[in-house]
Design an enzyme around this catalytic site. Structure first.
Site, PDB file in Angstrom:
ATOM      1  CE  LYS A 116      24.583  23.200  48.646  1.00 18.83           C
ATOM      2  NZ  LYS A 116      24.308  24.594  48.951  1.00 18.83           N
ATOM      3  CE  LYS A 122      30.140  26.786  42.813  1.00 20.89           C
ATOM      4  NZ  LYS A 122      28.891  27.156  43.482  1.00 20.89           N
ATOM      5  CE  LYS A 135      35.280  27.078  54.467  1.00 23.17           C
ATOM      6  NZ  LYS A 135      35.671  28.118  55.339  1.00 23.17           N
TER       7      LYS A 135
HETATM    8  P1  TYM Z   1      27.439  31.909  48.448  1.00 20.71           P
HETATM    9  O1  TYM Z   1      27.630  32.286  49.878  1.00 20.71           O
HETATM   10  O2  TYM Z   1      27.651  30.505  48.055  1.00 20.71           O
HETATM   11  O3  TYM Z   1      28.371  32.773  47.528  1.00 20.71           O
HETATM   12  C1  TYM Z   1      28.448  34.189  47.621  1.00 20.71           C
HETATM   13  C2  TYM Z   1      28.622  34.786  46.240  1.00 20.71           C
HETATM   14  O4  TYM Z   1      29.795  34.293  45.623  1.00 20.71           O
HETATM   15  C3  TYM Z   1      29.485  33.786  44.329  1.00 20.71           C
HETATM   16  N1  TYM Z   1      30.379  32.647  44.039  1.00 20.71           N
HETATM   17  C4  TYM Z   1      31.118  32.541  42.924  1.00 20.71           C
HETATM   18  N2  TYM Z   1      31.280  33.340  41.860  1.00 20.71           N
HETATM   19  C5  TYM Z   1      32.129  32.945  40.889  1.00 20.71           C
HETATM   20  N3  TYM Z   1      32.843  31.785  40.944  1.00 20.71           N
HETATM   21  C6  TYM Z   1      32.725  30.947  41.999  1.00 20.71           C
HETATM   22  N4  TYM Z   1      33.435  29.821  42.045  1.00 20.71           N
HETATM   23  C7  TYM Z   1      31.830  31.305  43.055  1.00 20.71           C
HETATM   24  N5  TYM Z   1      31.472  30.721  44.227  1.00 20.71           N
HETATM   25  C8  TYM Z   1      30.582  31.562  44.814  1.00 20.71           C
HETATM   26  C9  TYM Z   1      28.039  33.332  44.429  1.00 20.71           C
HETATM   27  O5  TYM Z   1      27.429  33.262  43.161  1.00 20.71           O
HETATM   28  C10 TYM Z   1      27.456  34.417  45.301  1.00 20.71           C
HETATM   29  O6  TYM Z   1      27.106  35.548  44.533  1.00 20.71           O
HETATM   30  N6  TYM Z   1      22.466  31.604  47.962  1.00 20.71           N
HETATM   31  C11 TYM Z   1      23.585  32.532  48.044  1.00 20.71           C
HETATM   32  C12 TYM Z   1      23.468  33.550  49.160  1.00 20.71           C
HETATM   33  C13 TYM Z   1      22.223  34.382  49.151  1.00 20.71           C
HETATM   34  C14 TYM Z   1      21.920  35.419  48.223  1.00 20.71           C
HETATM   35  C15 TYM Z   1      20.667  35.941  48.665  1.00 20.71           C
HETATM   36  C16 TYM Z   1      22.573  35.930  47.115  1.00 20.71           C
HETATM   37  C17 TYM Z   1      21.207  34.292  50.035  1.00 20.71           C
HETATM   38  N7  TYM Z   1      20.258  35.257  49.756  1.00 20.71           N
HETATM   39  C18 TYM Z   1      20.054  36.979  47.964  1.00 20.71           C
HETATM   40  C19 TYM Z   1      21.951  36.983  46.422  1.00 20.71           C
HETATM   41  C20 TYM Z   1      20.706  37.494  46.863  1.00 20.71           C
HETATM   42  C21 TYM Z   1      24.868  31.723  48.291  1.00 20.71           C
HETATM   43  O7  TYM Z   1      24.833  30.661  48.847  1.00 20.71           O
HETATM   44  O8  TYM Z   1      25.996  32.394  47.959  1.00 20.71           O
END
Ligand code: TYM
Length: 330
Positions: A111, A197, A200
């Site tokens: 990023k 992957k 969004k």
């Molecule tokens: P975020 O909002 O990007 O995604 C939410 C969850 O979806 C999973 N994910 C995927 N899994 C499989 N294939 C994909 N293409 C895919 N895209 C997204 C992500 O792995 C995630 O589990 N940093 C985190 C949010 C967060 C968090 C936390 C997660 C903040 N604090 C504490 C766990 C524990 C994030 O941006 O997820």
């Protein structure tokens, strides 16, 4: 009962990568684990945004989570900014996190390389994530594969804090646990372009609540086995993204049938996609209908989230009392 925590950014509606990689698992695990699920709006404000838009995206994400089966009578569902202890613990963790570890995080490097001016929040993002998890002293975190590196850092932060401030350190009884990821077989769902992957920000997603015809409009041109140029060429299922989506949405006997039809050129890719579309519809129709019910019931949703935040705050405050006591803070 072991405790789990997970979070999702308020990006509006869920896409099927979020759903298959994490949220579907949340809905299953809430029956067997003490579960905390959080819409992480403090993480989301690192990117440029409009306040009214963030509020709407947060509300829409809550609707999507409830529609996908997250049940506030079985888990604690809340919004991060309703529990200020998340940022309080993040500050404390910032004081013990090595800068080099943050600079090494792949997501930060990706990023930051695209930004002209990098906000400090982008670097410290995984520290807030560690605070999210450890505030509830959760030892398991159901996420997709892209979060595994962040969790390694959470474990390191936990170890560092315990070593410095937990007088009773010893195997098994440390104050903060070392949280481990809980991954599903769909830990990395690819976008329909088959290149990266599903994400969004890359615009290659299928929304969980998208209407059937819009999903079909995306599936139809989706990339399959690149070597299968003509209808008569046999394909290799394992290299085809559509086959992997079958594994996530279709029953095992269909998956087997698809593999045979593909590798013998019995079906063309469009036939295979039609069957996938039917399997997806079987799973998504009830989710869409729940989303409509939930969205029509705003007052009840607000009540559920307020109750979730109240409970989360009580747990978070108990952790912070102990943390501050051990650190000599008043
Ligand atoms: P975020 O909002 O990007 O995604 C939410 C969850 O979806 C999973 N994910 C995927 N899994 C499989 N294939 C994909 N293409 C895919 N895209 C997204 C992500 O792995 C995630 O589990 N940093 C985190 C949010 C967060 C968090 C936390 C997660 C903040 N604090 C504490 C766990 C524990 C994030 O941006 O997820």
């Amino acid at each position: 009962m072991s405790r789990i925590f997970s979070g999702i950014q308020p990006s509006g509606t869920l896409h099927i990568g979020n759903y298959l990689g994490a949220v579907k698992n949340w809905a299953a695990l809430q029956h067997t684990h003490e579960s905390f699920f959080c819409v992480v709006d403090y993480h989301a404000i690192i990117a440029a945004y409009e306040p009214a838009d963030l509020r709407a995206r947060t509300a829409d994400m809550i609707v999507s989570l409830l529609a996908a089966g997250v049940d506030p009578s079985r888990c604690t569902l809340f919004v991060q900014s309703m529990v200020p202890e998340h940022t309080e613990l993040a500050w404390i963790f910032n004081t013990i996190t090595p800068l080099g570890e943050l600079e090494r995080q792949t997501q930060f490097k990706d990023k930051a390389s695209r930004e002209e001016s990098v906000p400090a929040g982008l670097l410290n993002y995984p520290v807030l994530q560690a605070a999210d998890i450890l505030l509830y002293r959760a030892d398991r975190v159901p996420v997709g594969e892209d979060q595994v590196q962040h969790l390694e850092l959470s474990r390191e932060i936990s170890r560092k804090w315990n070593a410095r401030f937990d007088a009773g350190v010893g195997a098994g009884d440390a104050f903060f646990p070392e949280p481990e990821p809980l991954l599903t077989p769909s830990r990395r769902i690819m976008g329909l372009d088959g290149k990266a992957k599903m994400s969004k920000s890359l615009g290659n997603t299928v929304g969980l609540l998208e209407p059937a015809d819009e999903i079909w409009a995306k599936l139809r041109p989706a990339v399959t086995d690149p070597k299968r140029q003509r209808r008569t060429d046999p394909g290799t299922p394992e290299v085809c993204n559509i086959y992997h989506l079958h594994k996530a949405f279709s029953p095992p006997e269909t998956v087997q049938h698809v593999a045979v039809q593909c590798s013998t050129a019995g079906w063309g890719c469009i036939d295979c996609k039609k069957v996938l579309h039917e399997s997806m519809e079987r799973e998504l129709v009830p989710i869409r209908s729940r989303a409509r019910e939930v969205a029509a019931n705003g007052a009840l949703v607000k009540e559920m989230i307020d109750a979730g935040a109240d409970h989360a705050r009580r747990v978070a405050q108990a952790t912070m009392r102990e943390v501050k006591d051990r650190m000599g803070l008043t």
